[in-house]
Scaffold this active site. Structure first.
Site, PDB file in Angstrom:
ATOM      1  N   ASP A  82       9.055  25.870 -39.867  1.00  0.00           N
ATOM      2  CA  ASP A  82       8.502  27.229 -39.865  1.00  0.00           C
ATOM      3  C   ASP A  82       9.468  28.240 -39.263  1.00  0.00           C
ATOM      4  O   ASP A  82       9.819  29.242 -39.882  1.00  0.00           O
ATOM      5  CB  ASP A  82       7.179  27.266 -39.079  1.00  0.00           C
ATOM      6  CG  ASP A  82       6.087  26.434 -39.727  1.00  0.00           C
ATOM      7  OD1 ASP A  82       6.019  26.419 -40.963  1.00  0.00           O
ATOM      8  OD2 ASP A  82       5.321  25.799 -38.999  1.00  0.00           O
TER       9      ASP A  82
ATOM     10  N   ARG B 101       1.148  25.680 -24.995  1.00  0.00           N
ATOM     11  CA  ARG B 101       1.305  27.017 -25.580  1.00  0.00           C
ATOM     12  C   ARG B 101       1.252  28.152 -24.558  1.00  0.00           C
ATOM     13  O   ARG B 101       2.048  29.088 -24.633  1.00  0.00           O
ATOM     14  CB  ARG B 101       0.253  27.251 -26.677  1.00  0.00           C
ATOM     15  CG  ARG B 101       0.396  26.350 -27.895  1.00  0.00           C
ATOM     16  CD  ARG B 101       1.824  26.226 -28.331  1.00  0.00           C
ATOM     17  NE  ARG B 101       1.973  25.492 -29.594  1.00  0.00           N
ATOM     18  CZ  ARG B 101       2.970  24.661 -29.853  1.00  0.00           C
ATOM     19  NH1 ARG B 101       3.903  24.455 -28.933  1.00  0.00           N
ATOM     20  NH2 ARG B 101       3.064  24.058 -31.008  1.00  0.00           N
TER      21      ARG B 101
ATOM     22  N   ASP C 239      -2.986  27.281 -32.773  1.00  0.00           N
ATOM     23  CA  ASP C 239      -1.889  27.794 -31.950  1.00  0.00           C
ATOM     24  C   ASP C 239      -1.720  29.306 -32.045  1.00  0.00           C
ATOM     25  O   ASP C 239      -1.281  29.947 -31.098  1.00  0.00           O
ATOM     26  CB  ASP C 239      -0.575  27.100 -32.328  1.00  0.00           C
ATOM     27  CG  ASP C 239      -0.436  25.744 -31.670  1.00  0.00           C
ATOM     28  OD1 ASP C 239      -1.208  25.452 -30.739  1.00  0.00           O
ATOM     29  OD2 ASP C 239       0.448  24.967 -32.078  1.00  0.00           O
TER      30      ASP C 239
ATOM     31  N   SER D  77       3.788  17.676 -40.148  1.00  0.00           N
ATOM     32  CA  SER D  77       3.806  18.755 -39.162  1.00  0.00           C
ATOM     33  C   SER D  77       3.703  18.099 -37.792  1.00  0.00           C
ATOM     34  O   SER D  77       2.713  17.424 -37.493  1.00  0.00           O
ATOM     35  CB  SER D  77       2.626  19.708 -39.393  1.00  0.00           C
ATOM     36  OG  SER D  77       2.586  20.694 -38.392  1.00  0.00           O
TER      37      SER D  77
END
Length: 407
Positions: free
Chosen positions: A18, A98, A127, A179
């Site tokens: 990404d 995060r 996320d 992923s």
């Protein structure tokens, strides 16, 4: 902020699929803006190798690599361990990483005078919420760019097409295009064959598991570990004093080779859909089990039961990106109070994916062998007659009333 006014963007950069394509995409779609890549080191190890060269080669003006490992462990992981927080058995590996990364992003964005912060989270995932709520906490006026909510790319295959067209090197292929998210606490796997919950994961496939081995491939002999805690914080492993960070890293090694901590789960995402994933959390699984084991002898019944209730709320807050909230802080204050006596030693036996309890000791133990013994003790068993009569009085009264009204 209007697109044309955005001149400098700080990008949360991992070097994965990404974020690799986002750098050129930003420059194409935001007036050839300056892109400053920021990678938060939360223990992803080899994934940081060659990151600066790749970021600069694909168009970033610079790369910051922030060492967040100590902060991540002490301020995010350990509070969750002490709380016993699990989200549907998931030990929150992505969830609590995060907010510390987002905090670092904001610090760099403010330092650099950036106009916007960009992340590579999809519009389907959790996320995006975790990053953006943390950004709102530290920089409420900051513009956030989320390419997955803007571009025409619809799949990871199309992302690979874009990368190939722009000569962006990737570490994955279309066949290994899971992923993944990795840090010192865990590794997650999603996508490809895992999207069908009817498919059994191929744990023995070379390269699939990275932190662990399949339980079937684990040693045929058990391995013991001894952990010591002080007020709920791990301080020693197998008799050696260590930082919590080093204990986690060593437990990852020990747990990984014994096939500990592999979780196959269909979880309920914040955005409303169910998602299937595989998590590897070898050290964390051992740490949670040891901590819970110690609490069985150091917490009284009412505190232990209330703590279990609130652990669900704590986990929901972390999973849903609400770390920086008054409620999470209040719950942490409650948890810290409960941990004042969670000091002692735990022994566990690891064997082919299983954690077997092998002993627990604490100077604050509430367990009395004399009271619990089936042999002679100071406990007067005749006391139970009066206790049962009083405890059962409401049931007896209700039964008498029911009998009377049936006549």
């Amino acid at each position: 902020m209007n697109k044309k006014d955005i001149k400098k963007v700080v990008l949360a950069y991992s070097g994965g699929l990404d974020t690799s394509i986002i750098i050129p995409w930003l420059k194409e779609n935001y007036n050839n803006c300056e892109v400053i890549a920021v990678s938060g080191n939360v223990g992803q190890a080899d994934e940081l190798e060659g990151l600066e060269e790749k970021a600069l080669r694909t168009g970033a003006s610079k790369l910051y690599v922030l060492d967040l490992t100590e902060e991540y462990v002490n301020d995010f992981i350990i509070p969750c361990v002490k709380a016993g927080a699990k989200y549907e058995d998931y030990l929150l590996g992505t969830s609590h990483a995060r907010p510390v990364i987002a905090k670092g992003l904001v610090e760099i964005a403010l330092k650099e005078g950036a106009d916007a912060i960009c992340h590579g989270c999809t519009g389907k995932g959790n996320d995006q919420v975790r990053f953006e709520l943390a950004i709102q906490h530290f920089a409420p006026g900051m513009t956030v760019i989320a390419p997955w909510r803007e571009w025409s790319i619809k799949s990871r295959d199309e992302e690979i097409d874009y990368a190939e067209a722009h000569n962006i090197p990737l570490r994955i292929s279309r066949e290994t295009n899971y992923s993944k998210d990795k840090n010192m606490w865990h590794l997650s796997h999603e996508g490809l064959d895992l999207e069908n919950p009817g498919n059994e994961p191929d744990y023995d496939k070379p390269g699939f598991l990275e932190m662990s081995v399949s339980p079937m491939a684990a040693p045929d002999e058990p391995e013991y570990v001894e952990l010591e805690f002080e007020q709920g914080i791990p301080v020693s492993l197998n008799g050696e004093k260590m930082s919590a960070k080093d204990i986690i890293l060593k437990l990852n090694e020990i747990g990984g080779k014994n096939g500990i901590g592999i979780l196959d789960i269909v979880e309920n995402r914040l955005v409303g859909m169910k998602s299937r994933g595989i998590y590897e959390t070898p050290g964390g699984t051992i740490l949670y089990e040891a901590h819970k084991y110690l609490e069985t002898i150091t917490l009284d019944k009412m505190t232990a039961h209330k703590k279990e209730e609130l652990a669900l709320t704590f986990a929901d807050l972390v999973y849903n990106g609400q770390w920086f909230t008054p409620l999470r802080e209040a719950l942490s204050a409650f948890v810290d109070k409960t941990q004042e006596t969670v000091t002692g030693k735990v022994k566990l036996k690891l064997y082919k994916g299983n954690i077997i309890k092998a002993g627990v000791w604490s100077e604050y133990s509430l367990y009395s062998e004399d009271l619990a013994s089936f042999g002679e003790s100071d406990y007067d068993q005749t006391d139970s007659r009066g206790f049962i009569n009083l405890y059962g009085l409401p049931i007896k009264v209700q039964a008498l009333v029911d009998q009377k009204n049936k006549k």
